[in-house]
Design a protein around this motif. Structure first.
Motif, PDB file in Angstrom:
ATOM      1  N   GLN A  98       1.389  -1.119   0.541  1.00 13.19           N
ATOM      2  CA  GLN A  98       0.109  -0.087  -0.111  1.00 13.19           C
ATOM      3  C   GLN A  98       0.814   1.684  -0.143  1.00 13.19           C
ATOM      4  O   GLN A  98       0.313   1.958   0.690  1.00 13.19           O
ATOM      5  N   ILE A  99       2.076   1.239  -0.631  1.00 16.45           N
ATOM      6  CA  ILE A  99       2.867   2.502  -0.746  1.00 16.45           C
ATOM      7  C   ILE A  99       3.043   2.733  -2.680  1.00 16.45           C
ATOM      8  O   ILE A  99       3.911   3.561  -3.424  1.00 16.45           O
ATOM      9  N   ARG A 100       1.650   2.717  -3.002  1.00 20.11           N
ATOM     10  CA  ARG A 100       1.958   2.961  -4.912  1.00 20.11           C
ATOM     11  C   ARG A 100       2.496   4.106  -4.993  1.00 20.11           C
ATOM     12  O   ARG A 100       3.531   4.600  -5.969  1.00 20.11           O
TER      13      ARG A 100
ATOM     14  N   GLY B   9      -5.286   7.098   8.968  1.00 20.56           N
ATOM     15  CA  GLY B   9      -5.142   7.574   7.717  1.00 20.56           C
ATOM     16  C   GLY B   9      -4.616   8.630   7.332  1.00 20.56           C
ATOM     17  O   GLY B   9      -4.354   9.554   6.647  1.00 20.56           O
ATOM     18  N   ALA B  10      -6.367   9.239   7.342  1.00 22.83           N
ATOM     19  CA  ALA B  10      -6.995  10.472   7.464  1.00 22.83           C
ATOM     20  C   ALA B  10      -6.195  11.159   7.625  1.00 22.83           C
ATOM     21  O   ALA B  10      -5.278  12.629   6.781  1.00 22.83           O
ATOM     22  N   LEU B  11      -5.742  11.276   8.793  1.00 24.59           N
ATOM     23  CA  LEU B  11      -4.893  12.446   9.902  1.00 24.59           C
ATOM     24  C   LEU B  11      -3.749  12.195   9.157  1.00 24.59           C
ATOM     25  O   LEU B  11      -2.829  13.293   9.351  1.00 24.59           O
ATOM     26  N   TRP B  12      -2.941  11.024   9.716  1.00 21.92           N
ATOM     27  CA  TRP B  12      -1.540  11.177   9.296  1.00 21.92           C
ATOM     28  C   TRP B  12      -0.967  11.835   8.250  1.00 21.92           C
ATOM     29  O   TRP B  12       0.436  11.997   7.449  1.00 21.92           O
ATOM     30  N   ALA B  13      -1.906  11.197   6.459  1.00 22.28           N
ATOM     31  CA  ALA B  13      -1.441  11.438   5.250  1.00 22.28           C
ATOM     32  C   ALA B  13      -1.341  13.041   5.171  1.00 22.28           C
ATOM     33  O   ALA B  13      -0.228  13.807   4.983  1.00 22.28           O
ATOM     34  N   TRP B  14      -1.892  13.793   6.286  1.00 20.73           N
ATOM     35  CA  TRP B  14      -1.725  14.948   6.661  1.00 20.73           C
ATOM     36  C   TRP B  14      -0.672  15.574   8.005  1.00 20.73           C
ATOM     37  O   TRP B  14      -0.118  16.878   7.113  1.00 20.73           O
ATOM     38  N   MET B  15      -0.316  15.303   8.290  1.00 18.27           N
ATOM     39  CA  MET B  15       0.109  14.932   9.742  1.00 18.27           C
ATOM     40  C   MET B  15       1.790  14.849   9.257  1.00 18.27           C
ATOM     41  O   MET B  15       2.838  16.225   9.913  1.00 18.27           O
TER      42      MET B  15
ATOM     43  N   LYS C 134       3.704  15.538   0.901  1.00 17.82           N
ATOM     44  CA  LYS C 134       2.482  15.762   0.349  1.00 17.82           C
ATOM     45  C   LYS C 134       1.632  14.224   0.871  1.00 17.82           C
ATOM     46  O   LYS C 134       2.071  13.267   0.656  1.00 17.82           O
ATOM     47  N   PRO C 135       0.482  15.312   0.855  1.00 22.51           N
ATOM     48  CA  PRO C 135      -0.558  14.055   1.482  1.00 22.51           C
ATOM     49  C   PRO C 135      -0.847  12.671   0.675  1.00 22.51           C
ATOM     50  O   PRO C 135      -1.408  12.266   1.513  1.00 22.51           O
ATOM     51  N   ALA C 136      -1.022  13.286  -0.812  1.00 18.73           N
ATOM     52  CA  ALA C 136      -1.345  12.284  -1.542  1.00 18.73           C
ATOM     53  C   ALA C 136      -0.546  11.386  -1.402  1.00 18.73           C
ATOM     54  O   ALA C 136      -0.656  10.222  -1.841  1.00 18.73           O
ATOM     55  N   LEU C 137       0.717  11.307  -1.068  1.00 21.62           N
ATOM     56  CA  LEU C 137       1.233   9.976  -0.821  1.00 21.62           C
ATOM     57  C   LEU C 137       1.342   8.529   0.147  1.00 21.62           C
ATOM     58  O   LEU C 137       2.085   7.668  -0.263  1.00 21.62           O
ATOM     59  N   ARG C 138       0.017   8.917   0.514  1.00 21.12           N
ATOM     60  CA  ARG C 138      -0.400   8.496   1.480  1.00 21.12           C
ATOM     61  C   ARG C 138      -1.484   7.279   1.260  1.00 21.12           C
ATOM     62  O   ARG C 138      -2.859   8.097   1.275  1.00 21.12           O
TER      63      ARG C 138
ATOM     64  N   LEU D 267       5.581   1.571   8.513  1.00 24.27           N
ATOM     65  CA  LEU D 267       7.217   1.752   8.312  1.00 24.27           C
ATOM     66  C   LEU D 267       6.809   2.988   7.898  1.00 24.27           C
ATOM     67  O   LEU D 267       7.688   4.180   9.000  1.00 24.27           O
ATOM     68  N   ALA D 268       6.941   3.472   6.746  1.00 27.68           N
ATOM     69  CA  ALA D 268       6.658   4.776   5.744  1.00 27.68           C
ATOM     70  C   ALA D 268       6.370   5.829   7.396  1.00 27.68           C
ATOM     71  O   ALA D 268       7.029   6.723   7.366  1.00 27.68           O
ATOM     72  N   ASP D 269       5.367   5.255   7.642  1.00 27.12           N
ATOM     73  CA  ASP D 269       4.297   6.790   8.738  1.00 27.12           C
ATOM     74  C   ASP D 269       5.171   6.373   9.818  1.00 27.12           C
ATOM     75  O   ASP D 269       5.580   7.408  10.104  1.00 27.12           O
TER      76      ASP D 269
END
Length: 393
Positions: A46-48, A107-113, A117-121, A248-250
């Motif tokens: 899930q890191i496309r 997910g939704a929070l950590w993408a922005w936090m 680039k939030p779209a990378l999560r 791991l990315a998070d």
């Protein structure tokens, strides 16, 4: 630790996820790079979007069809993230206005936090943590917004004889839209995971020191970063067992942004009290080993982490994926017995699992529900799982 060999495809993806500092802890197998395997692993992990950005930056020799797939998914994820942001904040404000104790999570929070680039999560749903006493109120509000629990959970929540037992033994409730909607899954939680794994936190423990965070200019109140890290170790480590590079990315991004300013005395005290300090240190060790950065020093630890077995188990999953199970309860149970701090912590988990069987009214209602459904192998399996507390996680 002996250097471990991994495939070139996984090596590239670890680079994309862990942002290593000129560091390569592995030996890469001398095999021809397989773009299809790279694409398949990126999807499973899930890191496309991260893989696509990395492939462009490093000019990887990907065939047009693979590059097109990654590009189109990344663009779609960017649109999805923007749409979900609006939904997330709107529903959050709706709950807050109704005096529900709530904060957005995962997910939704950590993408922005955490991501530049939030779209990378990658994420596909929205998660909220609510106070247990507000679960019923939040469900009524979300029903008014077009989201409802399935019939089985609705039945348990409306049976006065067992609703308290249900809330005391479970931790999450998936909701789905009643009509066509961009968001296909919304989830509320009132604990970090099933109570029988003994990662129990009260609302006050998690939300005692909220701070304002702007999700694209829209303010929400969320737990402080120390609590974000603790919740991440529980979910990504204790439950998901660092199975995918997404986790791991998070973790690496949270540490890179905040490790130097965190209250590590507080983090160590909480994780020791709750019995998962060893899991925290193993996790910090893996993140540091892969990124080339010393995160363990923040925790004041000089021991050698990660242990070889911890790292090799993770890499085996990353390289070969993991079989999909009907329920992951037994897998999570064994993992926590292995990696929790003390024997007393492990015995508490065993006792909590045995204690689940004392909720006989709840078990009877669960079994009765499945027995009254159309007959079939799947229904019999679910009835057995209900009896043993092994429902889908």
């Amino acid at each position: 630790m002996q250097r471990i060999k991994i495939s070139p495809e996984l090596a590239y993806l670890i680079d994309a996820a862990a942002l290593p500092s000129g560091h390569q802890p592995f030996e890469t197998e001398i095999t021809q790079f397989d773009p299809e395997k790279f694409s398949t692993l990126a999807k499973w992990h899930q890191i496309r979007p991260l893989a696509f950005e990395y492939a462009q930056e490093k000019a990887l020799a990907l065939p047009d069809n693979v590059l097109k797939m990654l590009r189109e998914f990344t663009l779609g994820q960017a649109v999805t993230n923007m749409a979900f942001l609006g939904i997330c904040v709107r529903l959050y404000n709706r709950l807050i206005d109704s005096q529900v104790h709530v904060f957005p999570m995962k997910g939704a929070l950590w993408a922005w936090m955490l991501y530049d680039k939030p779209a990378l999560r990658e994420f596909g749903d929205i998660d909220y943590f609510v106070g247990k006493e507000d679960v019923s109120k939040s469900l009524d509000i979300l029903l008014g917004e077009g989201f409802a629990a399935d019939n089985y959970r609705h039945y348990l929540l409306t049976e006065k004889a067992v609703v308290d037992d249900y809330l005391d033994t479970d931790y999450q409730l998936p909701l789905t839209p009643l009509s066509e909607h961009a968001l296909q899954s919304l989830e509320i939680q009132w604990n970090c995971t099933y109570p029988r794994y003994c990662y129990n936190f009260t609302w006050d423990e998690l939300a005692g020191n909220l701070f304002e965070f702007n999700m694209m200019g829209k303010p929400v109140l969320v737990p402080r970063m120390e609590t974000q890290l603790i919740m991440m170790v529980i979910h990504h480590g204790g439950v998901e067992q660092w199975d995918k590079l997404k986790y791991l990315a998070d973790f690496v991004r949270l540490l890179d942004k905040s490790a130097g300013s965190l209250d590590w005395k507080y983090i160590n005290r909480v994780t020791r009290t709750k019995g998962f300090n060893k899991l925290l240190l193993e996790s910090l060790g893996v993140a540091g080993y892969l990124s080339g950065r010393d995160y363990l020093r923040y925790a004041g630890v000089s021991e050698s982490y990660p242990s070889e077995g911890f790292l090799k188990d993770i890499l085996a999953h990353w390289e070969n994926e993991r079989p999909s199970l009907k329920t992951k309860t037994w897998r999570i149970f064994l993992y926590n017995i292995k990696y929790r701090d003390k024997w007393s912590d492990k015995l508490s988990i065993v006792a909590a699992h045995l204690g689940y069987l004392t909720h006989w009214k709840l078990l009877w209602h669960k079994i009765s529900w499945y027995r009254n459904q159309p007959s079939g192998e799947a229904d019999r399996d679910r009835a057995v799982n209900a009896m043993s507390g092994r429902e889908d996680i």
